[in-house]
Structure formats: C-alpha cells, structure tokens
Design an enzyme around this catalytic site. Structure first.
Site, mmCIF file in Angstrom:
data_model
loop_
_atom_site.group_PDB
_atom_site.id
_atom_site.type_symbol
_atom_site.label_atom_id
_atom_site.label_comp_id
_atom_site.label_asym_id
_atom_site.label_seq_id
_atom_site.Cartn_x
_atom_site.Cartn_y
_atom_site.Cartn_z
ATOM 1 N N TYR A 42 -14.168 7.398 -12.265
ATOM 2 C CA TYR A 42 -14.822 5.761 -11.619
ATOM 3 C C TYR A 42 -14.676 5.182 -12.172
ATOM 4 O O TYR A 42 -14.084 3.828 -12.949
ATOM 5 C CB TYR A 42 -14.375 6.372 -10.097
ATOM 6 C CG TYR A 42 -15.051 5.152 -8.888
ATOM 7 C CD1 TYR A 42 -13.939 5.123 -8.514
ATOM 8 C CD2 TYR A 42 -16.366 3.809 -9.251
ATOM 9 C CE1 TYR A 42 -13.807 3.829 -8.026
ATOM 10 C CE2 TYR A 42 -15.767 2.852 -8.297
ATOM 11 C CZ TYR A 42 -14.820 3.134 -7.731
ATOM 12 O OH TYR A 42 -14.851 1.738 -7.090
ATOM 13 N N ASP A 83 0.595 -1.286 -0.067
ATOM 14 C CA ASP A 83 0.019 0.155 0.389
ATOM 15 C C ASP A 83 0.386 1.047 0.039
ATOM 16 O O ASP A 83 2.101 0.715 0.654
ATOM 17 C CB ASP A 83 -1.072 -0.116 0.844
ATOM 18 C CG ASP A 83 -1.836 0.769 1.156
ATOM 19 O OD1 ASP A 83 -1.923 1.756 1.200
ATOM 20 O OD2 ASP A 83 -3.020 0.523 1.248
#
Length: 258
Positions: free
Chosen positions: A160, A41
């Site tokens: 998106y 991450d």
C-alpha cells in the site's frame, strides 16, 4: 483571497471512488461549490446514490461505472464526461484499495493487484484527464490521493505505502510536464480517516486501531472524509492557483515532514 476563489460554478469535475468515503465526500463538496460532478466507481449502486444525492440537492451529477485499473474504461469515462459537459476542469483521482501484509509474505499477485489500482489506476486517470485538458485548452486541476503512509515505515503496509509513494512521484513529474499548459497537479496525503477502507473489523477493534492515531495527533482525533474533501476542494479551486507539484497533508499533525 475572496471566498469566490472556491466557487466552481460552470466547471466540471470527475471524481473516482465516488461511491463512499473520501471520494463520496469530495464529490458532494465539489457539487456544493457549484461543479457539475461525474461520480465514477466500480460500485455502481454507490456511485448512483452519490449522484442522486447531488441532484436531489439541486446540483448536477452523473454516475459512471469505472474500474480504474482498466485503461480503456478510464479513457472512455473521461471522454463521456467531456461529451456530456463539453469540458473537464477537475480530475479527482481518489479510488484506491488497502492491503495488509508483510514484505516477506506479500505475493507477486497481491502486489500487482495493489499497484494496478492504486498506482496504475491513478496514472490512467491523470493521463487521460491531462490529455483532455490540453486538447480543450483548459487550465484545470488534477488531484491525486496519496497517504500518510508515504511518510513513515509501518509493518504490514509495504504494498500500500509503495503504491502511494509512486503516486507522489507521478504527481510531481506530471506537474512539471503540464504546468506550461496551465494545468496544476497536486496530491493529498491523508492521515487516519474513518472510511469503509479503515472500518473493517467492527466497532471494538476499530476503536483499538484508532487509539494510537488519536494519541499521536496534537488535535486528539482521527479524520473524517469531509476533512479530506476540503483539501480536495482547495486544490481543485482557484484558491490554489499558484500551487502545483505539492503534497497536502491533512493528518491531524501525526506527521510533520519538511
């Protein structure tokens, strides 16, 4: 199908977006199933917290700092994973970002940012994992994260939903190309899930945003990260050994496409 089909003991999984939300829940569940999990991450502290929780529970985990939009760093993270464990069996591409803005208001820069993370970041992860699996002779599983937004038009979600629709086509195409190597590629397209991505307005507005989703769902609720993690585990495991190029939709029944 015996429950041992979900056993990942001796296998290695790399999970992007592992610091929180669906990525974190998936990393924890894959570890519970026996996998050695590499938690990647951009949020280093979050990735380390997820890895620490796994190791404290007796599992194996390692944290990586990763910007999925950086192809060199993605390649390095896959290489580090293989170097440490000698294998890569599962690649769970979960990292992503949300964007809200009408088509007429979305700038080129905003669109490029969303595509660089949600689509190109997914491409880099899929590509490097597939290369590694082919080289190692691994009959592995690659899981991508799409969205329920692919199934309907929604105001303000142009960038998106477009990025996630592209992920679906990437998933299907790659599945046709690497299937001969025994590698499976599938996508998960969740409905509304309570994650840091959706929890951005505070409790009163959060409840207001969720209400339409609850009303539309035959199950009368929204999803939790763990609901989606179970879909990831299914696709990562031998329980889905005859499944590739598919879109799994844990969405509470809000959308039921053919």
């Amino acid at each position: 199908m015996p429950l041992t089909a979900y056993d990942l003991t001796g296998r290695t999984a790399l999970v992007t977006g592992a610091a929180s939300g669906i990525g974190r829940a998936s990393a924890l569940l894959l570890a519970e199933a026996g996998a050695s999990v590499h938690c990647a991450d951009l949020d280093e502290k979050g990735a380390r917290r997820t890895a620490a929780r796994i190791t404290e529970g007796g599992g194996r985990a390692r944290a990586h700092v990763l910007d999925v939009a950086d192809p060199a760093r993605v390649a390095a993270t896959v290489a580090e994973t293989v170097q440490v464990d000698g294998r890569l069996d599962v690649m769970a591409n979960i990292a992503g970002v949300m964007h809200r803005g009408a088509v007429l208001d979305t700038s080129d820069a905003e669109l490029d940012r969303i595509l660089s993370v949600n689509f190109k970041g997914m491409l880099y992860g899929c590509r490097e994992a597939a290369r590694a699996m082919v080289s190692l002779g691994t009959r592995g599983s690659i899981v991508t994260m799409a969205s329920g937004a692919i199934d309907t038009g929604a105001p303000g979600l142009f960038a998106y939903s477009t990025s996630k629709a592209a992920v679906v086509q990437l998933t299907r195409t790659l599945a046709t190309e690497v299937g001969r190597h025994g590698i499976r590629v599938n996508a998960v397209a969740p409905g509304w899930v309570r994650t840091p991505m959706t929890d951005r307005h505070g409790d009163p507005e959060q409840a207001q945003a969720e209400h339409p989703m609850i009303r539309l769902s035959p199950l009368g609720r929204v999803g939790e990260p763990e609901d989606i993690a179970h879909a990831v585990l299914h696709l990562a495991s031998d329980a889905s050994s005859f499944t590739t190029g598919q879109i799994l939709r844990p969405n509470g029944g809000v959308a039921m496409p053919w």
